[in-house]
Motif scaffolding. Structure first.
Motif: not given
Length: 126
Positions: A19, A67, A84-85, A16-17, A82
């Motif tokens: 921020r 990432r 990610n992964n 998931g991500s 941010l």
């Protein structure tokens, strides 16, 4: 009064991500490089990323390259991370920080960062 306030942490599944945001008050992002750090449970705090005050040069810890992405909005005096992964090993309290002095470059040397926010918890778990 100079303050750094983080937000955006939470619980997310692997892959998931999230921020994260760091709102900086009292100083201008045009003068201060901002860094993101994290402290995993039971471990020392480690540097994750930074963004340069002058030219927005960025630096990343090897394990997050590709990432994570750091950025800033000078109009909002806010720095973002941010992520990610996300992986379970990214679980940590995440802090933003700034140096005492202006114009410290973002170049992989994080020794000058000594003003900290309160942190935001990121938990990556299924």
């Amino acid at each position: 009064q100079v303050q750094l306030v983080e937000s955006g942490g939470g619980l997310v599944r692997p892959g998931g991500s999230l921020r994260l945001s760091c709102v900086v008050s009292g100083v201008s992002l045009d003068h201060y490089t901002i860094g993101w750090f994290r402290q995993p449970p039971g471990k020392e705090r480690e540097a994750v990323s930074c963004i340069d005050s002058i030219d927005e040069t960025t630096h990343y810890k090897d394990s997050v390259k590709g990432r994570f992405a750091i950025s800033r909005d000078t109009a909002k005096n806010t720095v973002y991370l941010l992520m990610n992964n996300l992986k379970p090993e990214d679980t940590a309290v995440y802090y933003c920080a700034r140096p005492t002095f202006t114009l410290i470059p973002c170049n992989g040397d994080y020794s000058e960062f000594d003003h900290w926010g309160q942190g935001t918890q990121v938990t990556v778990s299924s």
